[in-house]
Structures are given as structure tokens and as C-alpha cells.
Design an enzyme around this catalytic site. Structure first.
Site, mmCIF file in Angstrom:
data_model
loop_
_atom_site.group_PDB
_atom_site.id
_atom_site.type_symbol
_atom_site.label_atom_id
_atom_site.label_comp_id
_atom_site.label_asym_id
_atom_site.label_seq_id
_atom_site.Cartn_x
_atom_site.Cartn_y
_atom_site.Cartn_z
ATOM 1 N N GLU A 1 0.828 -1.211 0.000
ATOM 2 C CA GLU A 1 0.000 0.000 0.000
ATOM 3 C C GLU A 1 0.860 1.258 0.000
ATOM 4 O O GLU A 1 0.568 2.239 0.677
ATOM 5 C CB GLU A 1 -0.963 -0.024 1.199
ATOM 6 C CG GLU A 1 -1.951 -1.186 1.135
ATOM 7 C CD GLU A 1 -2.917 -1.216 2.312
ATOM 8 O OE1 GLU A 1 -2.642 -0.558 3.329
ATOM 9 O OE2 GLU A 1 -3.944 -1.897 2.208
ATOM 10 N N GLU B 1 -6.010 -8.326 -0.700
ATOM 11 C CA GLU B 1 -6.605 -8.292 0.635
ATOM 12 C C GLU B 1 -8.102 -8.034 0.474
ATOM 13 O O GLU B 1 -8.515 -6.892 0.273
ATOM 14 C CB GLU B 1 -5.984 -7.206 1.523
ATOM 15 C CG GLU B 1 -4.589 -7.495 1.996
ATOM 16 C CD GLU B 1 -4.090 -6.456 3.000
ATOM 17 O OE1 GLU B 1 -4.910 -5.635 3.474
ATOM 18 O OE2 GLU B 1 -2.883 -6.468 3.293
#
Length: 582
Positions: free
Chosen positions: A158, A234
Site C-alpha cells: 500500500e 486483501e
């Protein structure tokens, strides 16, 4: 036998199309004795792959001191998954987020004044390189290309949320490749163009992290995969709890089932979390938006399995969805895990923190207070003491550059409890003081922020000065309290009611079973069982009971030590056979 794993229009294993159906299990949040049970249940739901982060702070808790056994034995975890016929996705990025302390970065990094984490700063990259020189030789033989079962690795996590330092990402990728990593690489970001562009690196497949709107998110990803596979790295099926959030966070099963069904039809998935596990010790992370929000000890996450590994409605609903795209194997579950309610246990002994200091810490003297990190400490508490000299009355006090929570005392009197933003202000007092009377400030690291720009401002304790009545008060003794050697405690040293103290209990066990410890009537602190740090408790909730896995218990005598800081205690603790997450 060595194999191949390739990224083309989809994933190919040994030349044949392969759909990744994965679930997240963090080996470092589960006792090793339960790894097999959790992996068997993952396979029995219909998943073919397990994903895990690799937290740097677990494996290098002190600079140059590496740990790869017990709960840190990532190699054994990967090999066990292979024995069960499961493939593995590893995420060895220096940063993992994961609601883990400092996002997996070691606290000792912050001992260096100019440290800029997750950047192309030479100081940061030097430490990453030295860590990878130890880690990557352990991971290299586990790759499918070397005869192992690891099929993908992640470059960074991220990163598009955090920054846009492309040179940093290129360096991390090169370090992985120079270390012998030759399975395909991925990045994972919020599926928005700006985030993907900031977090991508040439030669790594962009994937997305999200919990809803599958079709919409995949359409955004499609623009950046160059015809390659679409993957949710995810798929958030629940959420995490932080202290004082009002109740256990849960996901919407009906909506997540729809998203999962579409995901397995259109692409590839990693369910986050299959099982969350526990933030044992001081390893919970924190978020910081408008205020500090430290996560609770439980990482139940409303996952597919509970924190204790129990099946949920979500497990069976997802299993039915997976049945539409894969054969569900017959898996014999080998563990028999029971729950036990051991009832109430009374306090046996107690000793005050002040009285116990000589056994727990050696003071370091300095003109101005120093942070934990500058004193070689990463986690726990730190106590600063100094005598009153010129102040006849304490009228005002301010702590400069302090994190996260401070209890301030004068002699045996508690003056203030300050938390987060309260530490930024000056506070009025009206306290008479005698020359030589001791000022004591106990500061707790509540868990370093694991996300966002505040990561570079996470030195714990006091890193500036203590201002009393408008002037800087100098001459401090500093006692690092990582609470690593509680076996040294001498319970005959004395105790003062209402002050921070240690409390000892003895639990007699005939048959060990999973159990849940409640500290009703207690204020705030942490708990140790037979020397193992179970985690934190806090009366504000939502978590009311700490999970105690059976392998941590012994037949016969078990010693529990509770450290409580608020002076709010009861005469007993209680063990139940069910959790209470609030």
C-alpha cells in the site's frame, strides 16, 4: 522438484492456468502448536494458498540480533503449509501495516535522529539491506522455482497510500532480486489510479486491497495490469477494534458473500483475514487521524475463523461459494482443542513498581529526558524521576515531544493521567512540594502508528523536556521498563495502594484448554502467563477478556503476573470458556 509460476493473461503453474484462492494467516499471531489446525481448516474450506506478512520487528527485535524460532519460525510455517498441499504468498516488505506495531518496522530505527522510514533515505535502506541479507537466504529455497511452495512475493505494501518515492520501490525490488527471489512479484494498493501509480514498480503485478464493489475495483485494476490477472490481495471481510471504539467491529456477511462470489468468477482472491489471531505482547499497532487509536490485544477481525480458531457462519457461507469454482477436499482435522473455564483466582502477592525498580531496570541519568529509542528500548513503559529543587509549589507542567500516555506523580500522590493530545498542552496544578520530593512520570508506548505520515513521529517516552512552572526542569533518572524479566520481582519489597504495581497469581490446571482471562474491576495494564506476554487490558473496552491458548498452560502450577498502572484493582481475576470482545 523445481516448478514454474508465471504471470500472463492469468497465473500459470507449470504451464497450466492456476486460480489463486488464498486466505491470510499470520504465523506471528498464532502459537506454533496451532499452525497445523488453522492451515487444515483453510484447506478444508476450499482454499489452495495461504498468505502471510513477514514482520521485520519480530525477526530483528534488536539491531543485528535475529530471531527465527518459535512463533517467529516462518520457514517451518511455510514448509508445514507445503506438507498440507498448500501454496504460499509471502509479503516480506520492510513495512507490512497489518495493524501491527509500527507496521512491522523495528522501533530501534528511530534511535537515529534523521530517520525517514519507507523512503530512499540511505540510512533506512542500509538497515533494510542488512536485514534482507539474513532474511532472503532463508526464503530463497522455499520458492516454487527451488522446489518449494512459495509462488508470489510482495515488493511493498500500500505504498501509494503513503508516498510516491519511485526510487525507493525500485531499490526494494532490486534487493529482492539480488537476494535470489525469482518468483513473480506483486504490489498491492487501494484500487484508485493515483494510489496504484504511486505504489507500482516495473516488473511487479499491481493488485488491489479492498472489501467491497468487486467489479468496480477490478475495472480500475484492469487499466494497470497490461492484460494480466485481476487479483484482490486483501479482501477485507471484517475489521479491527481499537480501545474505546464502543464495540466489536463486524462485517456484513451478506454483502461480502456477493463480493466474494464475483471475485472468484472474475479473478483471484486472498481473504483477509482467514484467521486474525492475537496481538500478543506489546505488538498492537495504532492509527492516527484526528487522535491516537491503539488497537486492542485481540485481532479477531471478525475473520472466517475466530481468534481461537473456531468455525463461523462466514466459513460455511464462503465454503459454498468456493465449491462453485473448485473441488472441496476432504481434510481430517488432527487437533482436538477444548475450552476450559478455570474460574476465579485470588491475588497471592503484590509489589509496587517503585519498590521493584532495582530488580527491573538500571537508571540512566541525563540533563533532559530521552525517548525509549535513544535509550535502546523499543516497547513497554519508561519511568522518569527527578527531585524537587527550587519549586515550592507545582503550578504548571508540560511534557514536550511525549508519546503516548503519561501518569505523573509527586511522591506517593497521583497528579495527572495524560493521553495523546493532552500531552501537547500545559496543565495546571496546585500541589505543594517539598525540596527533595520525587517527581515521577511513567510513560507507556501504546503501540506505534502503523499507517500514514505519523510513522516518522513515533518516538516513545519523552524526547524533549519537562517544563515545570514555565522553566525546564533538568536532572533526570530514566528507567527503561520493557518488562522482560519479571522473574526477578521480589514481592517482599512493599507496596503502596493506588500506585502502579505488579500482582502475582497461581492457577492450578489439571487439563490445559483454551481459556479467556477477564480482569473485571482492574484499570489498565498488561498480563504475563508463565513468562509469556498475553497482551494489554484496559477497562474502557471493547475487549473484556484475553485469549489464552492451551499450549501456554502447564499441568499443575501456572504463574500469572499482572502489571496495573492506574491504581484500580480487584482481589481476583477470572478464567472463562468463551470470549467477550465487547
Amino acid at each position: 522438484m523445481a516448478g514454474t509460476f508465471e504471470i500472463k493473461d492469468t497465473f500459470y503453474m507449470n504451464g497450466k492456468p492456476f486460480q489463486i484462492l488464498s486466505g491470510s494467516i499470520h504465523y506471528f499471531r498464532i502459537v506454533p502448536q496451532y499452525w497445523r489446525d488453522r492451515l487444515e481448516k483453510l484447506k478444508a474450506m476450499g482454499l489452495n494458498t495461504v498468505e502471510t506478512y513477514i514482520p521485520w520487528n519480530v525477526h530483528e527485535p534488536k539491531k543485528g540480533a535475529f530471531l527465527f524460532d518459535g512463533m517467529a519460525d516462518v520457514v517451518s510455517f511455510v514448509k508445514l503449509a507445503g506438507e498440507l498441499g498448500l501454496y504460499v504468498i509471502l509479503r516480506p516488505s520492510p513495512y507490512i501495516c497489518a495493524e501491527w506495531e509500527f507496521g512491522g518496522l523495528p522501533g530501534w530505527l528511530l534511535a537515529e535522529k534523521e530517520m525517514q522510514v519507507r523512503s530512499s533515505s540511505p540510512a533506512f535502506l542500509r538497515h533494510v539491506k542488512e536485514y534482507y541479507e539474513v532474511l532472503l537466504p532463508l526464503l530463497k529455497p522455499l520458492q516454487i522455482t527451488e522446489g518449494g511452495n512459495v509462488i508470489l512475493m510482495q515488493v511493498e505494501n500500500e505504498y501509494g497510500y503513503f508516498a510516491d518515492d519511485a526510487a525507493y520501490l525500485e531499490t526494494i525490488k532490486k534487493l529482492l532480486q539480488d537476494g535470489g527471489i525469482n518468483v513473480p512479484l506483486i504490489t498491492s494498493d487501494e484500487p484508485k489510479a493515483e494510489s496504484i501509480l504511486g505504489g507500482r514498480v516495473e516488473g511487479a503485478l499491481p493488485t488491489g486491497n479492498f472489501g467491497s464493489k468487486t467489479r468496480e475495483r477490478f475495472e480500475v485494476l484492469r487499466e494497470f495490469t497490461q492484460g494480466g490477472p485481476l487479483m484482490c490481495a486483501e479482501f477485507w471481510v471484517g475489521w479491527f477494534d481499537h480501545w474505546g471504539n464502543g464495540g466489536h467491529m463486524t462485517g456484513n456477511l451478506k454483502e461480502s458473500a456477493v463480493d466474494l462470489e464475483e471475485m472468484v468468477r472474475l479473478g483471484h482472491v486472498n481473504i483477509y483475514m482467514f484467521i486474525g489471531g492475537t496481538n500478543f505482547g506489546f505488538m498492537n499497532g495504532s492509527n492516527y487521524y484526528d487522535q491516537l487509536s491503539p488497537d486492542v490485544t485481540s485481532y479477531d477481525y471478525d475473520a472466517v475463523l475466530t481468534e481461537a480458531g473456531d468455525f463461523t457462519e462466514k466459513y460455511y457461507r464462503y465454503q459454498e461459494i468456493l465449491r462453485k469454482v473448485t473441488d472441496i477436499p476432504e481434510v481430517k482435522l488432527t487437533a482436538q482443542i477444548g475450552k476450559k473455564a478455570y474460574g476465579q483466582v485470588a491475588v497471592r502477592e503484590r509489589v509496587g513498581l517503585k519498590q521493584a525498580l532495582p530488580e527491573l531496570s538500571k537508571p540512566v541519568e541525563s540533563l533532559q529526558p530521552q525517548s525509549m529509542e535513544r535509550l535502546g528500548q523499543s516497547y513497554g513503559y519508561i519511568l522518569y524521576t527527578s527531585p524537587v529543587r527550587n519549586e515550592r509549589k507545582l503550578e504548571r507542567i508540560r511534557l514536550w515531544e511525549a508519546n503516548d500516555r503519561a501518569n505523573i506523580f509527586l511522591g506517593e500522590k497521583r497528579l495527572l493521567n495524560l493521553y495523546d493530545r493532552e500531552l501537547l498542552s500545559e496543565h495546571k496544578l496546585a500541589q505543594e512540594a517539598r525540596e527533595g520530593e520525587e517527581i515521577a512520570i511513567l510513560v507507556e508506548n501504546m503501540g506505534r502508528v502503523n499507517f500514514g505520515p505519523m510513522m516518522n513521529r513515533q518516538r516513545k517516552g519523552i524526547d524533549g523536556c519537562v517544563q515545570i512552572n514555565g522553566h525546564m526542569h533538568t536532572g533526570w533518572k530514566q528507567y527503561p521498563l520493557p518488562l522482560e524479566h519479571l522473574e526477578r520481582l521480589d514481592y517482599t519489597k512493599g507496596y503502596t495502594e493506588g500506585m502502579p504495581a505488579f500482582y502475582r497469581f497461581v492457577l492450578e490446571v489439571e487439563e490445559p484448554g483454551d481459556t479467556f482471562l477477564e480482569l473485571d474491576g482492574w484499570g489498565k495494564g498488561c498480563v504475563f502467563l508463565n513468562g509469556f506476554h498475553l497482551g494489554r487490558f484496559w477497562e474502557i473496552g471493547p475487549q473484556k477478556r484475553l485469549y489464552v491458548p492451551a499450549p501456554l498452560l502447564r499441568r499443575g502450577r501456572n504463574e500469572i503476573v499482572v502489571f496495573e498502572t492506574e491504581g484500580k484493582t480487584a482481589e481476583e481475576i477470572c478464567f472463562y470458556d468463551a470470549p467477550d470482545l465487547g
